[in-house]
Design an enzyme around this catalytic site. Structure first.
Site, PDB file in Angstrom:
ATOM      1  N   LYS A 151      35.228 -12.285 -11.689  1.00 41.98           N
ATOM      2  CA  LYS A 151      35.961 -13.029 -12.566  1.00 41.98           C
ATOM      3  C   LYS A 151      37.168 -12.326 -13.233  1.00 41.98           C
ATOM      4  CE  LYS A 151      34.633 -14.819 -17.012  1.00 41.98           C
ATOM      5  NZ  LYS A 151      33.326 -15.092 -18.039  1.00 41.98           N
ATOM      6  N   VAL A 169      36.436 -17.643 -12.005  1.00 43.51           N
ATOM      7  CA  VAL A 169      35.346 -17.156 -11.434  1.00 43.51           C
ATOM      8  C   VAL A 169      35.632 -17.371  -9.742  1.00 43.51           C
ATOM      9  CG1 VAL A 169      33.159 -16.506 -10.912  1.00 43.51           C
ATOM     10  CG2 VAL A 169      33.858 -17.066 -13.273  1.00 43.51           C
ATOM     11  N   ASP A 181      27.447 -17.336 -26.630  1.00 39.24           N
ATOM     12  CA  ASP A 181      27.828 -18.581 -25.787  1.00 39.24           C
ATOM     13  C   ASP A 181      26.664 -19.003 -24.948  1.00 39.24           C
ATOM     14  OD1 ASP A 181      29.194 -20.852 -25.300  1.00 39.24           O
ATOM     15  OD2 ASP A 181      30.704 -19.761 -23.873  1.00 39.24           O
ATOM     16  N   GLY A 217      33.992 -21.208 -10.368  1.00 36.56           N
ATOM     17  CA  GLY A 217      33.679 -21.550 -11.847  1.00 36.56           C
ATOM     18  C   GLY A 217      35.074 -21.165 -12.781  1.00 36.56           C
ATOM     19  N   SER A 236      36.994 -17.613 -20.695  1.00 45.12           N
ATOM     20  CA  SER A 236      37.684 -16.313 -20.622  1.00 45.12           C
ATOM     21  C   SER A 236      38.301 -16.150 -19.158  1.00 45.12           C
ATOM     22  CB  SER A 236      36.652 -15.187 -20.795  1.00 45.12           C
ATOM     23  OG  SER A 236      35.610 -15.266 -19.837  1.00 45.12           O
ATOM     24  N   GLY A 237      38.245 -17.004 -18.281  1.00 40.46           N
ATOM     25  CA  GLY A 237      38.779 -16.847 -17.243  1.00 40.46           C
ATOM     26  C   GLY A 237      38.150 -17.503 -15.941  1.00 40.46           C
TER      27      GLY A 237
END
Ligand SMILES: *[C@@H]1O[C@H](CO)[C@@H](O)[C@H](O)[C@H]1NC(C)=O
Ligand SMILES: *[C@@H]1O[C@H](CO)[C@@H](O)[C@H](O)[C@H]1NC(C)=O
Ligand SMILES: *[C@@H]1O[C@H](CO)[C@@H](O)[C@H](O)[C@H]1NC(C)=O
Ligand SMILES: *[C@@H]1O[C@H](CO)[C@@H](O)[C@H](O)[C@H]1NC(C)=O
Ligand SMILES: *[C@@H]1O[C@H](CO)[C@@H](O)[C@H](O)[C@H]1NC(C)=O
Ligand SMILES: *[C@@H]1O[C@H](CO)[C@@H](O)[C@H](O)[C@H]1NC(C)=O
Ligand SMILES: *[C@@H]1O[C@H](CO)[C@@H](O)[C@H](O)[C@H]1NC(C)=O
Length: 808
Positions: free
Chosen positions: A547, A533, A639, A526, A530-531
């Site tokens: 993550k 995974v 979110d 994923g 934010s980053g």
């Protein structure tokens, strides 16, 4: 017993009883023997060496006879499980515990007064024995138990010890004062096990919530046997149908269930004295929900990184600087003349209980006038109570006492404290507004990514799942969301309360371990704002989603502070964080892995039937409600979208990616323009886009969109590049049609048109209507007309029981 007889008893003890001899078996005191306070060796030790019984120092030259968990440092700083004389300590000289030849066990203060006795008598020879279970028993030679400490618990229950009718666990007064405190666990008159605050002036039921009927809290009133017990595995059962399992369910050597001095009921466990006690279950994750915490005229605030804090209401000062439970007293001389008083308003502040009366549909001015006219009115709460949705009705609640005050951004009401007109108490209060913040990520950044990934239907994080659903997961507890909290690893005990955060599972990893687990970051599952995974396997063979944060531009200390907040959040519908890595520039988060991926992926691959969808909506609502309520909005999600709702092997949803708004870009907190915003267009509430203040209602809005998408199967939040396309026109039309629907006012046939054909014909039209009704309320433009997440849960769970939706 008459005084001369007492004296005789004492004398006979002194003359006849030989002192306790350490040559005899350590767990037994024979008839005619005694334990003396002055002799540190005079301690009974259970055969398994886990428990000791003896004189325990509780103050200056003050001792109680008690039982504690053995520890080399005892008896000074140990965990007491029982006390004979907690409210009447004895002198450090010449006090004894003697087993008389008559069969009576007596505790004598300073060689004079009997302060406690078992009032037993027996013609056959008795002995006092400390069993391996921690039970101190007085038994005959034939093994008949004449008396046992298990029958008169103090604040602690041990495995196998029955809590029955007429028994109660009573908390200690404070951490260092072991005398009887204000919190009690006992079976109530209606056979329900309750935790009660029974303070000096007043008392109230704390658990289960007073506004729930017993059955709604998963309890039954029909079994009058009134027995509760737990086993060494951490399996608690009670005759009122309360059952729970400790987070570390399994064979652990030492466990206890204690009503702590702070009013929380907690189960603790540890392997032996070398390890510290870990909370493996507790009633309140949020310490401000405990009544009496900050005393009268005090106010409780909970900040996860700091814990519980108390303050006085404006115009009040602390009564006893060492004891918050005594609360605050006024600094002014209260006047009864209506013209002398005015009110100081504390927004979003509840003061629970002590209503003189309640008045419905009063205006604020009417309420003020009412309180001014009454001398006994110390202030009032003016709040809006949820009636049949969407109506909120104003309630005026004048108070005779200002107790159990706590501030929560979610509370739809204000507290008005009556103060003299001349006072200046209002100047600097409340000092710190609670700051809510959704900054992190960045709109531009996100939109780009969002559009790009639209084609494959998956956007941010796709965590996958491993089916290691703990035993706790499998076993239902009680019915309302609050009770649904199963603290598998209950690290929630606030640091300020001095409890060790449960270490089980939550761990710091090295970067080398992370590299190894992900095989050098090979398998990407994923990609989010934010980053990225990655899938990984930890050393203990657990499959994890790891993550890697791109943008964690903060120092290690801040990172750890935030992580510890996220790590403390535990709910079956929130993804669990197992650990983290903070090494050099690297910041990684380790989560459980979710087998069935995200709701978004499942919607687009058409795998979800109606039952699963309903379960997902209810579960996600519970997770978010927990996040908002228990964390007092310190953690907004910001979110919420189908990509962030992950599904386990049984399609139970877990909300992921929460708490990250706090983790990233703290610097932006002070930037009023929210230049960088987390969140995804389409799911974002209108007030957010307008840069107005952010409340938990932004998550409610996003949740509403998610529900609509789950029911219709359509991607309603989709950003279509070409605004004139037919696709976009269809989407708008559908949205408008849904918006125009009024609950009850639409035909079933029309509703069937909205429903996603992929979920098959077997759906419950009433429940579909409920979902649509809830969703439509959630996506209201005006944030104040949206329900809170806990009201959403209520609406979903008790659709036919609207009168219970009060008082939230
Ligand atoms: C008891 O333990 C606490 C922390 O666990 C420590 O700070 C304190 O000094 C100890 N007191 C004594 C008398 O050992
Ligand atoms: C413990 O609290 C009780 C009740 O408030 C009080 O009477 C007693 O003096 C306290 N004991 C100590 C050692 O502080
Ligand atoms: C209590 O629990 C048992 C077993 O789970 C169940 O069969 C029973 O219906 C419950 N009783 C009530 C009144 O909920
Ligand atoms: C927990 O205890 C209850 C009552 O003793 C028992 O019926 C139940 O089977 C136990 N559960 C487990 C998982 O051991
Ligand atoms: C009442 O509770 C006890 C103890 O949990 C249990 O053994 C008993 O079967 C229960 N009785 C009924 C009628 O459910
Ligand atoms: C309250 O009244 C007492 C006695 O009547 C007086 O000594 C005191 O100064 C007053 N306090 C205030 C704050 O006015
Ligand atoms: C309060 O006002 C609402 C709306 O005006 C009305 O429906 C309700 O009946 C009123 N309640 C009472 C107790 O007067």
């Amino acid at each position: 017993m008459s005084a001369p007889y007492r004296l005789l008893l004492v004398l006979s003890t002194l003359i006849i009883s030989p002192p306790f001899s350490s040559s005899t078996s350590h767990d037994t005191l024979g008839e005619g023997s005694r334990l003396a306070v002055k002799n540190p060796d005079h301690v009974l030790v259970s055969a398994n060496n886990v428990f000791s019984a003896g004189f325990y120092p509780v103050g200056d030259n003050a001792y109680c006879f008690g039982i504690w968990f053995n520890d080399p440092s005892c008896p000074h700083n140990c965990t007491l499980v029982w006390m004979a004389n907690r409210d009447i300590p004895v002198n450090g000289r010449r006090s004894t515990l003697s087993l008389l030849k008559t069969g009576n066990l007596v505790l004598t203060d300073a060689g004079k007064t009997v302060v406690w006795s078992t009032d037993t008598s027996s013609s056959s020879s008795l002995s006092l024995r400390l069993l391996n279970s921690g039970n101190l028993v007085l038994v005959t030679e034939e093994g008949v138990v004449m008396w046992q400490s298990f029958d008169s618990p103090t604040d602690t229950l041990l495995p196998g010890q029955l809590l029955t009718r007429d028994m109660r666990l009573v908390s200690s007064r404070s951490r260092s004062n072991f005398s009887s405190g204000f919190y009690k666990l006992t079976f109530d008159d209606d056979n329900v096990l309750r935790l009660i605050y029974d303070g000096p002036d007043l008392s109230s039921v704390m658990w289960p919530d007073h506004w729930l009927r017993s059955f709604q809290a998963g309890r039954t009133e029909y079994n009058s046997s009134r027995i509760a017990v737990f086993d060494s595995y951490g399996n608690f059962t009670s005759s009122d149908n309360l059952t729970f399992y400790s987070s570390d369910y399994g064979a652990i050597r030492q466990r206890r269930l204690t009503v702590d001095f702070d009013g929380n009921l907690r189960m603790y466990s540890r392997h032996d004295w070398r390890s510290s006690w870990v909370v493996s279950w507790q009633v309140f994750a949020h310490p401000c929900k405990i009544h009496g915490t900050c005393g009268p005229n005090g106010m409780c605030k909970y900040i996860p990184s700091i814990g519980r804090t108390c303050s006085c209401l404006p115009g009040f000062k602390m009564k006893d600087l060492t004891d918050w439970s005594l609360g605050c007293e006024p600094e002014f001389n209260a006047s009864c003349a209506p013209t002398d008083s005015t009110f100081h308003r504390l927004s979003h502040t509840e003061s629970y209980g002590y209503d003189i009366q309640f008045y419905i549909n009063y205006t604020l001015d009417m309420c003020k006038e009412l309180c001014l006219q009454r001398c006994d009115c110390k202030g009032f709460v003016f709040k809006y109570i949820f009636q049949n949705y969407p109506d909120y009705i104003p309630y005026c609640l004048p108070k005779s006492q200002l107790l159990n005050g706590y501030r929560s951004p979610n509370f739809r009401g204000d507290l008005y404290v009556k103060v003299p007109k001349t006072s200046e108490f209002s100047n600097d209060w409340p000092a710190n507004e609670i700051k809510l913040d959704c900054s992190a990520g960045g709109v531009e950044h996100l939109n780009r990514k969002y559009e790009k990934s639209q084609g494959n239907g998956s956007i941010t994080i796709l965590l996958w799942f491993v089916s290691a659903v703990g035993i706790l997961e499998a076993l239902g507890m009680v019915s309302v969301w609050f009770f649904m909290i199963r603290t598998r690893q209950n690290r929630v005990a606030a640091r300020s309360q001095g409890y060790v955060l449960a270490g089980t599972g939550f761990k710091r990893f090295t970067y080398a371990e992370m590299r190894k687990a992900t095989r050098n970051f090979r398998e990407e599952i994923g990609r989010g704002a934010s980053g990225i995974v990655y899938k990984g396997m930890l050393d203990d063979h657990r499959v994890a989603a790891i993550k890697r944060l791109d943008d964690a531009n903060e120092g290690e200390a801040e990172f750890l502070a935030e992580i510890s907040i996220i790590g403390k959040i535990n709910h079956m519908n929130l993804i669990e964080m197992w650990g983290y890595c903070a090494e050099g520039k690297h910041r990684l988060l380790v989560y459980e892995y979710m087998e069935h991926g995200s709701l978004a992926a499942n919607l687009s691959s058409k795998t979800l039937d109606w039952k699963k969808r309903y379960q997902i909506v209810v579960g996600a609502a519970k997770g978010l409600a927990y996040l908002h309520e228990e964390c007092l909005e310190w953690v907004l999600h910001c979110d919420v979208k189908p990509q962030n709702i992950l599904l386990d092997s049984t399609f139970q949803p877990k909300v992921s990616d929460f708490g990250l708004s706090r983790l990233l870009n703290r610097g932006d907190l002070d930037n009023p323009s929210f230049s960088r915003i987390r969140g995804t267009r389409g799911y974002m509430a209108p007030e957010w886009l307008r840069k107005q203040s952010i409340t938990s209602k932004v998550d409610v809005y996003s949740f509403g969109v998610v529900v609509l998408e789950t029911v219709t199967g359509k991607n309603l939040a989709m950003q279509v590049k070409n605004a004139d396309s037919k696709e976009e026109a269809d989407r708008r039309k559908l949205l408008e049609e849904i918006r125009d629907m009024k609950y009850g006012g639409v035909s079933d046939a029309l509703i069937k048109q909205f429903v996603d054909p992929d979920m098959g014909p077997d759906f419950d039209i009433t429940k579909v209507k409920t979902l649509l009704r809830v969703a439509l309320n959630c996506v209201k433009q005006d944030k104040n007309s949206r329900p809170t997440m806990s009201q959403v849960v209520q609406m979903l769970l008790y659709q036919k029981d609207d009168d219970q939706q009060q008082n939230l």
